[in-house]
Write a protein that holds these residues in place. Structure first.
Motif, PDB file in Angstrom:
ATOM      1  N   LYS A 184       0.831  -1.201   0.000  1.00 48.64           N
ATOM      2  CA  LYS A 184       0.000   0.000   0.000  1.00 48.64           C
ATOM      3  C   LYS A 184       0.870   1.257   0.000  1.00 48.64           C
ATOM      4  N   GLN A 203       1.061   3.975  -2.986  1.00 49.47           N
ATOM      5  CA  GLN A 203       0.731   5.371  -2.713  1.00 49.47           C
ATOM      6  C   GLN A 203       1.864   6.300  -3.138  1.00 49.47           C
ATOM      7  N   TYR A 252       1.963   5.898  -7.388  1.00 55.58           N
ATOM      8  CA  TYR A 252       0.685   5.608  -8.032  1.00 55.58           C
ATOM      9  C   TYR A 252       0.627   5.996  -9.506  1.00 55.58           C
ATOM     10  N   LEU A 299      -6.355   4.911  -6.257  1.00 54.15           N
ATOM     11  CA  LEU A 299      -5.498   6.027  -5.850  1.00 54.15           C
ATOM     12  C   LEU A 299      -5.422   7.076  -6.951  1.00 54.15           C
TER      13      LEU A 299
END
Length: 132
Positions: free
Chosen positions: A34, A38, A41, A80
């Motif tokens: 994750k 992030q 992205y 995202l």
């Protein structure tokens, strides 16, 4: 007294608590994935690259990520991108600029995904978001 009344009802209809994800206890590989998604992205990231980052096989990473997040890594990355795109559109940036800034191949690719997710085109969203 109310608790005694509803407890049997809740217990009979509640999901298996062990199957529910435990907040704050996600697998370190899921957390790492994750964070990596992030931070990157806008880039095209292969599952093999994520697996290498987490020291897991691509299949295993995909499986545990989907179990924890509810989406495969690629779909999470798309979320995202679309969330960032929505923010930029609300700030009044041009659709083609937003498509480029959020890592989409072109404006058509961006529009297709945005419309599928939010049920309106980015241009319409941009106009309506700026009114409020």
């Amino acid at each position: 007294m109310l608790l005694h009344l509803f407890a049997p009802l809740l217990l009979s209809h509640a999901e298996n608590a062990e199957a529910l994800p435990q907040l704050g206890r996600e697998h370190p590989a899921v957390r790492c994935t994750k964070e990596y998604l992030q931070a990157h992205y806008t880039e095209e990231i292969a599952l093999q690259e994520l697996a290498k980052e987490t020291h897991l096989s691509p299949f295993h990473l995909s499986r545990i990520f989907r179990q924890a997040v509810g989406l495969p890594p690629h779909a999470y990355q798309m979320q995202l991108r679309l969330a960032r795109a929505k923010t930029l559109l609300a700030q009044g940036f041009d659709v083609s600029y937003v498509a480029h800034e959020t890592g989409f191949f072109d404006q058509t690719h961006f529009t297709r995904h945005f419309k599928r997710r939010y049920l309106m085109t980015p241009g319409i969203y941009r106009k309506t978001a700026r009114l409020y």
